[in-house]
Design a protein around this motif. Structure first.
Motif, PDB file in Angstrom:
ATOM      1  N   THR A 139     -37.429 -20.421 -30.238  1.00 42.33           N
ATOM      2  CA  THR A 139     -36.403 -21.157 -29.504  1.00 42.33           C
ATOM      3  C   THR A 139     -36.100 -20.442 -28.187  1.00 42.33           C
ATOM      4  OG1 THR A 139     -34.654 -19.954 -30.690  1.00 42.33           O
ATOM      5  CG2 THR A 139     -35.265 -22.123 -31.550  1.00 42.33           C
ATOM      6  N   VAL A 140     -35.379 -21.163 -27.332  1.00 46.44           N
ATOM      7  CA  VAL A 140     -34.932 -20.626 -26.044  1.00 46.44           C
ATOM      8  C   VAL A 140     -33.443 -20.927 -25.945  1.00 46.44           C
ATOM      9  CG1 VAL A 140     -35.222 -20.739 -23.530  1.00 46.44           C
ATOM     10  CG2 VAL A 140     -37.192 -21.171 -25.023  1.00 46.44           C
ATOM     11  N   ASN A 141     -32.698 -20.051 -25.282  1.00 50.52           N
ATOM     12  CA  ASN A 141     -31.303 -20.352 -24.957  1.00 50.52           C
ATOM     13  C   ASN A 141     -31.133 -20.109 -23.471  1.00 50.52           C
ATOM     14  OD1 ASN A 141     -28.447 -20.568 -24.800  1.00 50.52           O
ATOM     15  ND2 ASN A 141     -28.269 -19.880 -26.923  1.00 50.52           N
ATOM     16  N   THR A 142     -30.711 -21.145 -22.733  1.00 52.77           N
ATOM     17  CA  THR A 142     -30.469 -20.964 -21.303  1.00 52.77           C
ATOM     18  C   THR A 142     -28.966 -20.864 -21.076  1.00 52.77           C
ATOM     19  OG1 THR A 142     -30.911 -21.796 -19.071  1.00 52.77           O
ATOM     20  CG2 THR A 142     -30.527 -23.450 -20.761  1.00 52.77           C
ATOM     21  N   VAL A 143     -28.560 -19.779 -20.438  1.00 52.51           N
ATOM     22  CA  VAL A 143     -27.126 -19.478 -20.348  1.00 52.51           C
ATOM     23  C   VAL A 143     -26.693 -19.259 -18.895  1.00 52.51           C
ATOM     24  CG1 VAL A 143     -26.979 -18.480 -22.656  1.00 52.51           C
ATOM     25  CG2 VAL A 143     -27.577 -17.017 -20.749  1.00 52.51           C
ATOM     26  N   PRO A 144     -25.478 -19.675 -18.544  1.00 49.72           N
ATOM     27  CA  PRO A 144     -24.950 -19.357 -17.215  1.00 49.72           C
ATOM     28  C   PRO A 144     -24.634 -17.871 -17.104  1.00 49.72           C
ATOM     29  CG  PRO A 144     -23.304 -20.526 -18.524  1.00 49.72           C
ATOM     30  CD  PRO A 144     -24.551 -20.483 -19.346  1.00 49.72           C
ATOM     31  N   LYS A 145     -24.429 -17.399 -15.883  1.00 50.61           N
ATOM     32  CA  LYS A 145     -24.242 -15.957 -15.655  1.00 50.61           C
ATOM     33  C   LYS A 145     -23.069 -15.379 -16.439  1.00 50.61           C
ATOM     34  CE  LYS A 145     -24.923 -14.088 -11.551  1.00 50.61           C
ATOM     35  NZ  LYS A 145     -24.701 -13.846 -10.098  1.00 50.61           N
ATOM     36  N   ASP A 146     -21.938 -16.078 -16.467  1.00 47.63           N
ATOM     37  CA  ASP A 146     -20.755 -15.548 -17.161  1.00 47.63           C
ATOM     38  C   ASP A 146     -21.028 -15.349 -18.654  1.00 47.63           C
ATOM     39  OD1 ASP A 146     -19.415 -15.539 -14.792  1.00 47.63           O
ATOM     40  OD2 ASP A 146     -18.149 -17.283 -15.221  1.00 47.63           O
ATOM     41  N   THR A 147     -21.731 -16.313 -19.256  1.00 50.49           N
ATOM     42  CA  THR A 147     -22.033 -16.211 -20.684  1.00 50.49           C
ATOM     43  C   THR A 147     -23.059 -15.111 -20.940  1.00 50.49           C
ATOM     44  OG1 THR A 147     -21.612 -18.584 -20.838  1.00 50.49           O
ATOM     45  CG2 THR A 147     -22.655 -17.566 -22.732  1.00 50.49           C
ATOM     46  N   LEU A 148     -24.002 -14.961 -20.027  1.00 46.94           N
ATOM     47  CA  LEU A 148     -24.986 -13.870 -20.115  1.00 46.94           C
ATOM     48  C   LEU A 148     -24.266 -12.524 -20.108  1.00 46.94           C
ATOM     49  CD1 LEU A 148     -28.295 -13.715 -19.766  1.00 46.94           C
ATOM     50  CD2 LEU A 148     -27.681 -12.736 -17.569  1.00 46.94           C
ATOM     51  N   ASN A 149     -23.332 -12.370 -19.177  1.00 49.37           N
ATOM     52  CA  ASN A 149     -22.588 -11.109 -19.080  1.00 49.37           C
ATOM     53  C   ASN A 149     -21.720 -10.879 -20.316  1.00 49.37           C
ATOM     54  OD1 ASN A 149     -23.663 -10.659 -16.531  1.00 49.37           O
ATOM     55  ND2 ASN A 149     -21.958 -11.627 -15.461  1.00 49.37           N
ATOM     56  N   ALA A 150     -21.151 -11.960 -20.852  1.00 47.78           N
ATOM     57  CA  ALA A 150     -20.311 -11.841 -22.047  1.00 47.78           C
ATOM     58  C   ALA A 150     -21.134 -11.375 -23.241  1.00 47.78           C
ATOM     59  CB  ALA A 150     -19.640 -13.182 -22.355  1.00 47.78           C
ATOM     60  N   PHE A 151     -22.338 -11.931 -23.390  1.00 47.80           N
ATOM     61  CA  PHE A 151     -23.159 -11.531 -24.543  1.00 47.80           C
ATOM     62  C   PHE A 151     -23.635 -10.093 -24.395  1.00 47.80           C
ATOM     63  CE2 PHE A 151     -26.538 -11.182 -27.572  1.00 47.80           C
ATOM     64  CZ  PHE A 151     -26.111 -11.982 -28.628  1.00 47.80           C
ATOM     65  N   ARG A 152     -23.966  -9.702 -23.176  1.00 56.09           N
ATOM     66  CA  ARG A 152     -24.362  -8.310 -22.964  1.00 56.09           C
ATOM     67  C   ARG A 152     -23.228  -7.369 -23.365  1.00 56.09           C
ATOM     68  NH1 ARG A 152     -24.414  -8.258 -17.921  1.00 56.09           N
ATOM     69  NH2 ARG A 152     -26.548  -8.905 -17.465  1.00 56.09           N
ATOM     70  N   ASP A 153     -21.995  -7.803 -23.104  1.00 60.88           N
ATOM     71  CA  ASP A 153     -20.816  -6.971 -23.368  1.00 60.88           C
ATOM     72  C   ASP A 153     -20.451  -6.911 -24.850  1.00 60.88           C
ATOM     73  OD1 ASP A 153     -18.339  -5.533 -22.403  1.00 60.88           O
ATOM     74  OD2 ASP A 153     -17.427  -7.235 -23.449  1.00 60.88           O
ATOM     75  N   HIS A 154     -20.456  -8.066 -25.538  1.00 54.67           N
ATOM     76  CA  HIS A 154     -19.946  -8.051 -26.914  1.00 54.67           C
ATOM     77  C   HIS A 154     -20.686  -9.001 -27.878  1.00 54.67           C
ATOM     78  CE1 HIS A 154     -17.403 -10.906 -24.550  1.00 54.67           C
ATOM     79  NE2 HIS A 154     -17.681 -11.698 -25.565  1.00 54.67           N
ATOM     80  N   GLY A 155     -21.883  -9.439 -27.499  1.00 48.94           N
ATOM     81  CA  GLY A 155     -22.649 -10.299 -28.406  1.00 48.94           C
ATOM     82  C   GLY A 155     -23.222  -9.522 -29.583  1.00 48.94           C
ATOM     83  N   VAL A 156     -23.404 -10.225 -30.695  1.00 48.95           N
ATOM     84  CA  VAL A 156     -23.971  -9.594 -31.895  1.00 48.95           C
ATOM     85  C   VAL A 156     -25.236 -10.363 -32.272  1.00 48.95           C
ATOM     86  CG1 VAL A 156     -23.563  -8.916 -34.284  1.00 48.95           C
ATOM     87  CG2 VAL A 156     -21.644  -8.977 -32.659  1.00 48.95           C
ATOM     88  N   PRO A 157     -26.417  -9.862 -31.893  1.00 47.61           N
ATOM     89  CA  PRO A 157     -27.651 -10.586 -32.170  1.00 47.61           C
ATOM     90  C   PRO A 157     -28.071 -10.480 -33.630  1.00 47.61           C
ATOM     91  CG  PRO A 157     -28.137  -8.526 -31.037  1.00 47.61           C
ATOM     92  CD  PRO A 157     -26.652  -8.625 -31.117  1.00 47.61           C
ATOM     93  N   ALA A 158     -28.460 -11.621 -34.197  1.00 45.84           N
ATOM     94  CA  ALA A 158     -28.995 -11.692 -35.561  1.00 45.84           C
ATOM     95  C   ALA A 158     -29.623 -13.062 -35.736  1.00 45.84           C
ATOM     96  CB  ALA A 158     -27.889 -11.487 -36.598  1.00 45.84           C
ATOM     97  N   ASP A 159     -30.563 -13.157 -36.665  1.00 38.93           N
ATOM     98  CA  ASP A 159     -31.234 -14.431 -36.932  1.00 38.93           C
ATOM     99  C   ASP A 159     -30.313 -15.300 -37.788  1.00 38.93           C
ATOM    100  OD1 ASP A 159     -32.852 -16.522 -37.666  1.00 38.93           O
ATOM    101  OD2 ASP A 159     -34.571 -15.300 -38.231  1.00 38.93           O
ATOM    102  N   ARG A 160     -29.662 -16.289 -37.163  1.00 39.06           N
ATOM    103  CA  ARG A 160     -28.691 -17.124 -37.880  1.00 39.06           C
ATOM    104  C   ARG A 160     -29.039 -18.613 -37.859  1.00 39.06           C
ATOM    105  NH1 ARG A 160     -25.565 -13.795 -34.481  1.00 39.06           N
ATOM    106  NH2 ARG A 160     -24.451 -12.122 -35.569  1.00 39.06           N
TER     107      ARG A 160
END
Length: 375
Positions: free
Chosen positions: A295-316
């Protein structure tokens, strides 16, 4: 470790929903590729309107093109093609390293062509030729009229990003249109191993439309209120999970396997409209919930920065497919909201959301063109 850079470990690629000349020229885009494992870029008329009409990045080129007698639309296309080419060149190594899976930059056909099959085919072919890069995609709306255009353009050997997808029935038709295009191309004896496509399934706009309807039912305090309350904020992600189930049906079928044996790539699902519209929701919920293979996820800059800051990656992504199907069942059969009616309306609105900024951009360019032509 950077949470963004970890997402590809789970089979998903992160693309950025943003483009602008200064952003490319300054090295900022290259830094995202190097540091965040960014694997592609998408654009749309609203993004270009923001970049061209609300910055001074393009003053000189607009004046130069205006003096050469170009129309507003010709100026826009020249600017857009230069930006997409420049971004695509930065992604060359990603394209090579992933064997053509990633490294793409997308350019949309004119929003005025969303209901025009032949016009879409003509502009897709023209833009593809102008761009002259193997790692670009032409964005075609997933409207009823877009379906035969998708098949034809894929048969021509052009990479396609199908956009403005909201409904599950339409998504299945889009996936089958892609497969049909590969079959046509294969029947002509031409290569199919060098074609890529994504189907952009829009998320937050679904919840933004459905949630107020559910909240209204909750206020009525009738026998549907309890169920309606439990569905708030869950319909878009449930739809996405069911769409992924359809993806697996289509691309694990014997029909596609015959093409895959000749090198064909599945048309990956791309999660779009992934910034949350409701401030009560976790700002990275549409990324976290839908990380999964192919899959692909296309994200705007603010959401990209938010995930870099506090995102929790896992296969869900595949967790709770039964729950997702149950959510959609309750929405329609218990609460009485027909998802097909919602997605039809969203498609119509989606076309307008891209048409209006495009028209606004043409007006701005017309003014700047007039100024440039006489300066």
């Amino acid at each position: 470790m950077n949470p963004l850079a970890q997402i590809p470990n789970f089979g998903q690629s992160i693309w950025l929903d943003y483009i602008r000349r200064k952003f490319i020229a300054s090295g900022e885009l290259k830094a995202l590729i190097d540091n965040d494992n960014l694997r592609g870029v998408t654009s749309n008329p609203a993004i270009f309107e923001e970049a061209i009409a609300h910055s001074d990045d393009y003053v000189d080129i607009i004046q130069t093109l205006a003096k050469s007698g170009k129309s507003a639309e010709e100026i826009f296309l020249a600017i857009a093609i230069e930006d997409v080419q420049a971004a695509a060149d930065l992604f060359k190594e990603v394209y090579k390293e992933t064997n053509g899976l990633d490294g793409y930059v997308s350019l949309e056909v004119s929003p005025s062509l969303a209901l025009d099959t032949e016009g879409t085919i003509k502009e897709a072919r023209s833009s593809w030729q102008e761009l002259d890069r193997p790692n670009v995609m032409i964005k075609i709306p997933g409207t009823k009229e877009g379906l035969p255009a998708i098949t034809q353009v894929i048969a021509d050997g052009i990479n396609v990003n199908v956009t403005l997808l909201f409904g599950l029935e339409r998504y299945r038709e889009v996936a089958e249109a892609y497969v049909a295009g590969l079959e046509e191309r294969d029947a002509k004896g031409e290569r199919i191993d060098n074609i890529a496509s994504v189907a952009s399934f829009f998320l937050s706009r679904i919840d933004a439309m459905v949630d107020p309807m559910l909240e209204k039912i909750c206020e009525e305090q009738n026998n549907r209120s309890l169920v309606a309350k439990q569905l708030i904020g869950k319909v878009a992600i449930a739809s996405a999970r069911v769409a992924y189930h359809i993806y697996k049906e289509v691309f694990e079928s014997d029909r596609f396997k015959a093409l895959e044996a000749k090198g064909a790539k599945p048309q990956r699902l791309l999660w779009a409209s992934t910034s949350t519209k409701n401030p009560a929701y976790r700002d990275v919920m549409y990324i976290e919930a839908l990380i999964g293979p192919n899959t692909v996820n296309t994200v705007p800059k603010d959401t990209l920065n938010a995930f870099r800051d506090h995102g929790v990656p896992a296969d869900r992504l595949e967790a709770g497919i039964e729950e997702a199907q149950w959510v959609l069942y309750q929405l329609e059969d218990v609460v009485g909201i027909k998802l097909i009616d919602i997605t039809k309306k969203l498609e119509e609105e989606g076309i307008q959301k891209f048409t209006k900024p495009f028209q606004s951009l043409m007006s701005v360019l017309e003014e700047k063109r007039a100024e440039g032509a006489v300066s």
